[in-house]
Motif scaffolding. Structure first.
Motif, PDB file in Angstrom:
ATOM      1  N   LEU A 132       0.825  -1.203   0.000  1.00 35.20           N
ATOM      2  CA  LEU A 132       0.000   0.000   0.000  1.00 35.20           C
ATOM      3  C   LEU A 132       0.866   1.262   0.000  1.00 35.20           C
ATOM      4  N   GLY A 133       2.132   1.098   0.355  1.00 34.42           N
ATOM      5  CA  GLY A 133       3.033   2.259   0.383  1.00 34.42           C
ATOM      6  C   GLY A 133       3.713   2.494  -0.950  1.00 34.42           C
ATOM      7  N   HIS A 134       3.578   1.580  -1.873  1.00 30.34           N
ATOM      8  CA  HIS A 134       4.233   1.732  -3.178  1.00 30.34           C
ATOM      9  C   HIS A 134       3.189   1.801  -4.283  1.00 30.34           C
ATOM     10  N   GLU A 135       3.486   2.631  -5.273  1.00 28.52           N
ATOM     11  CA  GLU A 135       2.662   2.649  -6.479  1.00 28.52           C
ATOM     12  C   GLU A 135       2.879   1.323  -7.190  1.00 28.52           C
ATOM     13  N   GLY A 136       2.041   1.025  -8.130  1.00 28.96           N
ATOM     14  CA  GLY A 136       2.335  -0.119  -8.994  1.00 28.96           C
ATOM     15  C   GLY A 136       1.456  -1.312  -8.715  1.00 28.96           C
ATOM     16  N   GLU A 137       1.474  -2.193  -9.695  1.00 34.17           N
ATOM     17  CA  GLU A 137       0.579  -3.344  -9.654  1.00 34.17           C
ATOM     18  C   GLU A 137       1.186  -4.469  -8.821  1.00 34.17           C
ATOM     19  N   ILE A 138       0.313  -5.446  -8.493  1.00 36.27           N
ATOM     20  CA  ILE A 138       0.768  -6.545  -7.642  1.00 36.27           C
ATOM     21  C   ILE A 138       0.539  -7.866  -8.372  1.00 36.27           C
ATOM     22  N   ALA A 139       1.529  -8.733  -8.320  1.00 42.18           N
ATOM     23  CA  ALA A 139       1.339 -10.093  -8.851  1.00 42.18           C
ATOM     24  C   ALA A 139       1.269 -11.058  -7.672  1.00 42.18           C
ATOM     25  N   VAL A 140       0.201 -11.838  -7.635  1.00 39.42           N
ATOM     26  CA  VAL A 140       0.103 -12.903  -6.639  1.00 39.42           C
ATOM     27  C   VAL A 140       0.300 -14.206  -7.390  1.00 39.42           C
ATOM     28  N   VAL A 141       1.286 -14.982  -6.979  1.00 40.78           N
ATOM     29  CA  VAL A 141       1.626 -16.200  -7.709  1.00 40.78           C
ATOM     30  C   VAL A 141       1.097 -17.396  -6.923  1.00 40.78           C
ATOM     31  N   GLY A 142       0.136 -18.110  -7.502  1.00 41.57           N
ATOM     32  CA  GLY A 142      -0.449 -19.283  -6.840  1.00 41.57           C
ATOM     33  C   GLY A 142      -1.920 -19.074  -6.562  1.00 41.57           C
ATOM     34  N   GLY A 143      -2.731 -19.997  -7.044  1.00 46.63           N
ATOM     35  CA  GLY A 143      -4.193 -19.858  -6.949  1.00 46.63           C
ATOM     36  C   GLY A 143      -4.804 -20.775  -5.916  1.00 46.63           C
ATOM     37  N   GLY A 144      -4.064 -21.093  -4.846  1.00 43.02           N
ATOM     38  CA  GLY A 144      -4.669 -21.834  -3.731  1.00 43.02           C
ATOM     39  C   GLY A 144      -5.338 -20.857  -2.782  1.00 43.02           C
ATOM     40  N   PHE A 145      -5.731 -21.362  -1.591  1.00 40.58           N
ATOM     41  CA  PHE A 145      -6.443 -20.509  -0.627  1.00 40.58           C
ATOM     42  C   PHE A 145      -5.690 -19.220  -0.333  1.00 40.58           C
ATOM     43  N   ILE A 146      -4.390 -19.362  -0.009  1.00 42.61           N
ATOM     44  CA  ILE A 146      -3.648 -18.187   0.454  1.00 42.61           C
ATOM     45  C   ILE A 146      -3.515 -17.177  -0.680  1.00 42.61           C
ATOM     46  N   GLY A 147      -3.214 -17.665  -1.890  1.00 48.50           N
ATOM     47  CA  GLY A 147      -3.078 -16.764  -3.031  1.00 48.50           C
ATOM     48  C   GLY A 147      -4.386 -16.067  -3.362  1.00 48.50           C
ATOM     49  N   VAL A 148      -5.469 -16.826  -3.392  1.00 48.55           N
ATOM     50  CA  VAL A 148      -6.758 -16.244  -3.787  1.00 48.55           C
ATOM     51  C   VAL A 148      -7.229 -15.230  -2.737  1.00 48.55           C
ATOM     52  N   GLU A 149      -7.109 -15.588  -1.465  1.00 39.17           N
ATOM     53  CA  GLU A 149      -7.558 -14.650  -0.418  1.00 39.17           C
ATOM     54  C   GLU A 149      -6.670 -13.400  -0.383  1.00 39.17           C
ATOM     55  N   THR A 150      -5.383 -13.579  -0.620  1.00 42.13           N
ATOM     56  CA  THR A 150      -4.479 -12.427  -0.642  1.00 42.13           C
ATOM     57  C   THR A 150      -4.819 -11.529  -1.833  1.00 42.13           C
ATOM     58  N   ALA A 151      -5.041 -12.143  -3.001  1.00 42.04           N
ATOM     59  CA  ALA A 151      -5.387 -11.359  -4.196  1.00 42.04           C
ATOM     60  C   ALA A 151      -6.686 -10.590  -3.967  1.00 42.04           C
ATOM     61  N   GLU A 152      -7.679 -11.268  -3.413  1.00 42.83           N
ATOM     62  CA  GLU A 152      -8.980 -10.620  -3.183  1.00 42.83           C
ATOM     63  C   GLU A 152      -8.819  -9.406  -2.258  1.00 42.83           C
ATOM     64  N   ASN A 153      -8.078  -9.599  -1.165  1.00 43.03           N
ATOM     65  CA  ASN A 153      -7.988  -8.531  -0.171  1.00 43.03           C
ATOM     66  C   ASN A 153      -7.115  -7.371  -0.630  1.00 43.03           C
ATOM     67  N   LEU A 154      -6.098  -7.663  -1.450  1.00 40.76           N
ATOM     68  CA  LEU A 154      -5.302  -6.567  -2.008  1.00 40.76           C
ATOM     69  C   LEU A 154      -6.135  -5.795  -3.027  1.00 40.76           C
ATOM     70  N   SER A 155      -6.967  -6.504  -3.759  1.00 38.71           N
ATOM     71  CA  SER A 155      -7.839  -5.850  -4.719  1.00 38.71           C
ATOM     72  C   SER A 155      -8.875  -4.977  -3.979  1.00 38.71           C
ATOM     73  N   LEU A 156      -9.407  -5.492  -2.888  1.00 33.37           N
ATOM     74  CA  LEU A 156     -10.362  -4.698  -2.102  1.00 33.37           C
ATOM     75  C   LEU A 156      -9.689  -3.474  -1.482  1.00 33.37           C
ATOM     76  N   ALA A 157      -8.358  -3.564  -1.307  1.00 31.38           N
ATOM     77  CA  ALA A 157      -7.620  -2.413  -0.771  1.00 31.38           C
ATOM     78  C   ALA A 157      -7.315  -1.394  -1.869  1.00 31.38           C
ATOM     79  N   GLY A 158      -7.787  -1.692  -3.094  1.00 30.71           N
ATOM     80  CA  GLY A 158      -7.649  -0.713  -4.176  1.00 30.71           C
ATOM     81  C   GLY A 158      -6.473  -0.959  -5.103  1.00 30.71           C
ATOM     82  N   LYS A 159      -5.793  -2.102  -4.940  1.00 29.45           N
ATOM     83  CA  LYS A 159      -4.631  -2.374  -5.787  1.00 29.45           C
ATOM     84  C   LYS A 159      -5.057  -3.138  -7.044  1.00 29.45           C
ATOM     85  N   LYS A 160      -4.291  -2.960  -8.102  1.00 31.22           N
ATOM     86  CA  LYS A 160      -4.528  -3.721  -9.329  1.00 31.22           C
ATOM     87  C   LYS A 160      -3.748  -5.035  -9.188  1.00 31.22           C
TER      88      LYS A 160
END
Ligand SMILES: Cc1cc2nc3c(=O)[nH]c(=O)nc-3n(C[C@H](O)[C@H](O)[C@H](O)COP(=O)(O)OP(=O)(O)OC[C@H]3O[C@@H](n4cnc5c(N)ncnc54)[C@H](O)[C@@H]3O)c2cc1C
Length: 561
Positions: A147-175
């Motif tokens: 959240l302190g850096h500009e720029g997009e985020i890559a989450v590598v891995g589509g298991g529980f941890i990856g999907v929940e992390t991706a969802e919550n970073l997206s809800l925090a406004g990140k691409k």
């Protein structure tokens, strides 16, 4: 008795608390190499979006509380380096002072968990913008950085941890780009069901890349095996976890065939004074009758309780695991239990399955929504093997019911008769799980033949004869390309229009009306009648994501969800 515990979170803290309940006089020492004990691992991703508003809330107990409430001595920042079985001691390093000392035990519990996998073959995983998610410090670091850096985020891995992390970073406004090397995210779900989650992810702005692994990470991008480059100033590696067996291997304890620590019925390792529980161990899958691994919190807690009980001679019936899990992805709730098609096939268990699409509550209730359920059963016994449910409503409730049935060795007949609570605000008088059992029995007893949604495309492309039995206005909004519309309300009068020299495939919105039409057609003597299980709603959900990403020719004139 002096119990020493390695690992102070799910399994470790549960074992310590249970030992105290069983023996007021026991000396209990728990070592944790991290800063915190007893935190909610499973809630970590929700701190990223702010759903968990502060990182302090993730920590359920601290060393002081452990001592005050339970007289359990907790030493954080204390890494166990070695188990000295001959002397019955562990060597511990105080990570703050560097001091190394030995601590004696009568009984030792290993609950070191599992480590995020970071393959050496992927270059750049040691760069400062690459993160993993395992504990509170990890998630605080990730949030501060992302959240302190500009720029997009890559989450590598589509298991529980990856999907929940991706969802919550997206809800925090990140691409966010979510990258998965397999053709699907969330392996507990079959490819057909998971298309609903793929759609949900892309509908909410996640850039989903499937079937392409990461080959290297650079400061501003991730390079995939295909050569595709994904811009990313922050990278989260979540490609899986490996049981932390380092201490066990060093101590010469037996390791199981799935590379988890081998344990017996009572969670004793090959050394009877050393127990092991949680993500680090090999468990027994009661459905496949094979050793397996399962990194979930519920089993870790149950194993910890059983291990502690065994120390005090309390017997425990170890019934193995079936694997029940749940996930929220934006507006969808998803849950699964037992075997899916992939795992049933791999285990060589003969099975069949049905889909049920029905309203999760009485449809006139304001927040009712479709629930998509897939139920697998063994053939010819009808024993229930597994289920997956996805919808905006209580998918977890339906799966919990089926998990209970599986645990009790239930069959489709049992599930059909299962009496569940009902009010229109919670469900329907014939709940989706009862309905799935009825649909399954029709298949098991050979009353009707079906094809799943994933067999529809090749049939449409081959020019097969599809009949849409919905009303004319429904058909006009969207239908299978080339399907003939014979609404159920006109079906009996127009039955003579249907060719009898070729197979016919019937569908409606959810398979209820097409089931009735199939029965009428079969009773008229038609020899080759098939119901499309999942029907038009299931087909649209199954086809949509791949249509969008590949631009292939659609097999529906329009989607209806
Ligand atoms: C982000 C995330 C989300 C999750 N979501 C869910 C969920 O929704 N549902 C679910 O069922 N499960 C979920 N899990 C999995 C669940 O948290 C684990 O299955 C469970 O915590 C395993 O318990 P454990 O005691 O084996 O390991 P852990 O709880 O991981 O505890 C192991 C501890 O041992 C410590 N340790 C390791 N080696 C040493 C050593 N040598 N000396 C001292 N300490 C050591 C580690 O630092 C660690 O803190 C999630 C996990 C994560 C990371």
């Amino acid at each position: 008795m002096k119990a020493v515990i390695i690992g102070g979170v799910t399994g470790g803290a549960s074992a310590a608390a249970r030992i105290r309940r069983l023996n007021e006089k026991a000396e209990i020492v728990m070592f944790e190499k991290g800063q915190h004990v007893s935190f909610s691992n499973c809630s970590l991703p929700y701190y990223l979006s702010g759903e968990v508003p502060s990182s302090d809330k993730l920590i359920l107990m601290d060393p002081e509380k452990f001592w005050k409430r339970n007289h359990i001595e907790v030493r954080v920042n204390s890494e166990v380096l070695e188990i000295n079985r001959g002397r019955k001691t562990v060597s511990v390093k105080n990570l703050e002072t560097g001091e190394v000392y030995e601590e004696a035990y009568d009984k030792l519990v290993l609950s070191p968990g599992a480590n995020p996998i970071l393959p050496r073959s992927i270059k750049g995983t040691d760069l400062p913008h690459v993160f993993t998610v395992r504990n509170v410090s990890d998630i605080v670091r990730l949030k501060d950085y992302a959240l302190g850096h500009e720029g997009e985020i890559a989450v590598v891995g589509g298991g529980f941890i990856g999907v929940e992390t991706a969802e919550n970073l997206s809800l925090a406004g990140k691409k966010v780009t979510l990258i998965e090397a397999a053709e699907q995210i969330m392996m507990p779900f079959d490819y057909d069901m998971v298309q609903i989650l793929h759609k949900e992810a892309v509908d909410h702005g996640i850039h989903l890349i499937l079937g392409d692994g990461v080959s290297r990470i650079e400061p501003d991008r991730v390079v995939l095996s295909s050569g595709t480059e994904v811009q990313a100033g922050t990278v989260v590696m979540a490609i899986g976890v490996a049981p932390d067996t380092g201490l066990a291997v060093k101590a010469g304890l037996k390791i199981g065939e799935t590379r988890g620590i081998w344990v017996n019925h009572n969670y004793q390792t090959s050394d009877p004074d050393i127990y092991a529980v949680g993500d680090a161990i090999e468990v027994y899958n009661r459905l496949t009758c094979r050793p397996s691994r399962l990194a979930l919190a519920g089993p870790a807690q149950r194993q910890a309780r059983a291990a502690a009980s065994h120390m005090y001679g309390e017997l425990h019936n170890n019934c193995g695991v079936i694997g029940s899990c749940a996930l929220k992805l934006f507006d969808m709730n998803a849950a699964a239990t037992g075997l899916n098609e992939k795992t049933a096939k791999a285990a060589g268990i003969p099975y069949d399955f049905v889909y049920v699409q029905q309203s999760d509550k009485v449809s006139i209730m304001p927040d009712s929504a479709p629930l998509h359920l897939k139920l697998l059963f063994e053939t010819p016994t009808g024993r229930i093997l597994g289920a997956q449910a996805i919808g905006k409503g209580s998918a977890d409730k339906r799966i919990d019911v089926i998990a209970a049935m599986i645990t009790m060795g239930g069959t489709l007949e049992d599930l059909k008769e299962l009496e569940l609570c009902y009010s229109p605000v919670f469900g329907t008088a014939k709940d989706a799980v009862n309905q799935a059992a009825l649909a399954g029995l029709n298949i098991l007893y050979g009353k009707i033949r079906q094809i799943p949604v994933y067999d529809v495309r090749p049939l449409v492309e081959a020019g097969a004869y599809f009949i849409d039995v919905r009303e004319v206005d429904e058909y006009a909004k969207g239908h299978v390309t080339g399907a003939v519309n014979i609404p159920l309300s006109e079906f009996r009068e127009r039955i003579g229009e249907i060719p009898t020299d070729r197979p016919v495939y019937l569908y409606c919105r959810t398979s209820h009306r097409s089931y009735q039409a199939c029965l009428a057609l079969m009773q008229s003597g038609h020899p080759q009648v098939y119901n499309v299980s999942g029907s038009f709603q299931g087909l649209c959900l199954y086809e949509y994501y791949n249509d969008m990403v590949t631009g292939r020719q659609r097999i529906v004139t329009d989607y209806i969800f």
